[in-house]
Design a protein around this motif. Structure first.
Motif, PDB file in Angstrom:
ATOM      1  N   UNK A 148       0.726  -1.139   0.248  1.00  0.00           N
ATOM      2  CA  UNK A 148       0.004   0.248   0.400  1.00  0.00           C
ATOM      3  C   UNK A 148       0.991   1.527  -0.236  1.00  0.00           C
ATOM      4  N   UNK A 149       1.815   0.604   0.918  1.00  0.00           N
ATOM      5  CA  UNK A 149       2.493   2.461   0.841  1.00  0.00           C
ATOM      6  C   UNK A 149       3.325   2.699  -0.558  1.00  0.00           C
ATOM      7  N   UNK A 150       3.679   1.351  -1.142  1.00  0.00           N
ATOM      8  CA  UNK A 150       4.614   1.445  -2.796  1.00  0.00           C
ATOM      9  C   UNK A 150       3.242   1.803  -3.518  1.00  0.00           C
ATOM     10  N   UNK A 151       2.506   1.973  -3.305  1.00  0.00           N
ATOM     11  CA  UNK A 151       1.542   2.620  -4.180  1.00  0.00           C
ATOM     12  C   UNK A 151       0.807   3.403  -4.455  1.00  0.00           C
ATOM     13  N   UNK A 152       0.777   4.342  -2.581  1.00  0.00           N
ATOM     14  CA  UNK A 152       0.368   5.597  -3.039  1.00  0.00           C
ATOM     15  C   UNK A 152       1.578   6.665  -2.810  1.00  0.00           C
ATOM     16  N   UNK A 153       2.871   5.881  -2.918  1.00  0.00           N
ATOM     17  CA  UNK A 153       3.777   6.470  -3.281  1.00  0.00           C
ATOM     18  C   UNK A 153       4.043   6.840  -5.205  1.00  0.00           C
ATOM     19  N   UNK A 154       3.750   5.634  -5.203  1.00  0.00           N
ATOM     20  CA  UNK A 154       4.059   5.728  -6.648  1.00  0.00           C
ATOM     21  C   UNK A 154       3.513   6.701  -7.010  1.00  0.00           C
ATOM     22  N   UNK A 155       2.269   7.107  -6.968  1.00  0.00           N
ATOM     23  CA  UNK A 155       0.858   7.209  -7.549  1.00  0.00           C
ATOM     24  C   UNK A 155       1.751   8.857  -7.152  1.00  0.00           C
ATOM     25  N   UNK A 171      10.917   8.289 -10.899  1.00  0.00           N
ATOM     26  CA  UNK A 171      11.046   8.714  -8.855  1.00  0.00           C
ATOM     27  C   UNK A 171      10.610   7.691  -8.919  1.00  0.00           C
ATOM     28  N   UNK A 172       8.928   8.043  -9.233  1.00  0.00           N
ATOM     29  CA  UNK A 172       8.414   7.040  -8.272  1.00  0.00           C
ATOM     30  C   UNK A 172       8.204   5.833  -7.734  1.00  0.00           C
ATOM     31  N   UNK A 173       8.721   5.262  -8.762  1.00  0.00           N
ATOM     32  CA  UNK A 173       9.452   3.538  -8.898  1.00  0.00           C
ATOM     33  C   UNK A 173      10.690   3.278  -8.133  1.00  0.00           C
ATOM     34  N   UNK A 174      10.953   3.977  -7.628  1.00  0.00           N
ATOM     35  CA  UNK A 174      12.161   4.702  -7.145  1.00  0.00           C
ATOM     36  C   UNK A 174      11.645   4.922  -5.795  1.00  0.00           C
ATOM     37  N   UNK A 175      10.808   6.070  -5.557  1.00  0.00           N
ATOM     38  CA  UNK A 175      10.563   6.402  -3.695  1.00  0.00           C
ATOM     39  C   UNK A 175       9.576   5.298  -3.408  1.00  0.00           C
ATOM     40  N   UNK A 208      11.191   2.693  -2.586  1.00  0.00           N
ATOM     41  CA  UNK A 208      12.408   2.608  -0.923  1.00  0.00           C
ATOM     42  C   UNK A 208      11.614   2.575   0.398  1.00  0.00           C
ATOM     43  N   UNK A 209      10.020   3.747  -0.183  1.00  0.00           N
ATOM     44  CA  UNK A 209       9.590   3.549   1.302  1.00  0.00           C
ATOM     45  C   UNK A 209       8.491   2.314   1.653  1.00  0.00           C
ATOM     46  N   UNK A 210       8.515   1.652   0.990  1.00  0.00           N
ATOM     47  CA  UNK A 210       8.187   0.184   0.510  1.00  0.00           C
ATOM     48  C   UNK A 210       8.619  -0.488   1.506  1.00  0.00           C
ATOM     49  N   UNK A 211       9.963  -0.331   0.673  1.00  0.00           N
ATOM     50  CA  UNK A 211      10.999  -1.245   1.362  1.00  0.00           C
ATOM     51  C   UNK A 211      11.518  -0.492   2.907  1.00  0.00           C
TER      52      UNK A 211
END
Length: 102
Positions: free
Chosen positions: A18-25, A62-66, A69-72
């Motif tokens: 969920x964090x990955x999806x929100x940050x990427x979005x 950049x969105x995938x990297x971030x 990172x935060x999902x990790x």
């Protein structure tokens, strides 16, 4: 009720996704807003015209990297918590109620 490490790991995996999806979005949306602003400026004569690829390709990267990172970070924190909860405390004198005696 004792929380089992397996439950923590499953919840952590869901939270990390969920964090990955929100940050990427959010980062991708920021790139789209930047593109729209630059195009508005170009139409108004205050800047040069840009292509979608010029702006969105770096924004998506950049969105995938971030997101990773935060999902990790969430995943590592959850695994650490599961390890801490799952490890028995050898100094504890309280018997584990789930442990069966032979």
């Amino acid at each position: 009720m004792a929380v089992r490490p397996r439950v923590i790991l499953i919840a952590t995996a869901v939270a990390a996704l969920a964090v990955f999806a929100v940050v990427q979005d959010r980062v991708t949306a920021a790139g789209a807003r930047r593109y729209a602003a630059l195009q508005r400026d170009a139409i108004a004569g205050r800047g040069h015209s840009v292509t979608v690829d010029e702006i969105m390709r770096p924004a998506i990267d950049r969105s995938v990297q971030q997101g990773l990172l935060w999902g990790g970070v969430v995943l590592v924190a959850g695994v650490g918590l599961a390890i801490a909860i799952g490890r028995p405390n050898p100094e504890s004198r309280i018997p584990d109620p789930e442990r069966r005696r032979p």
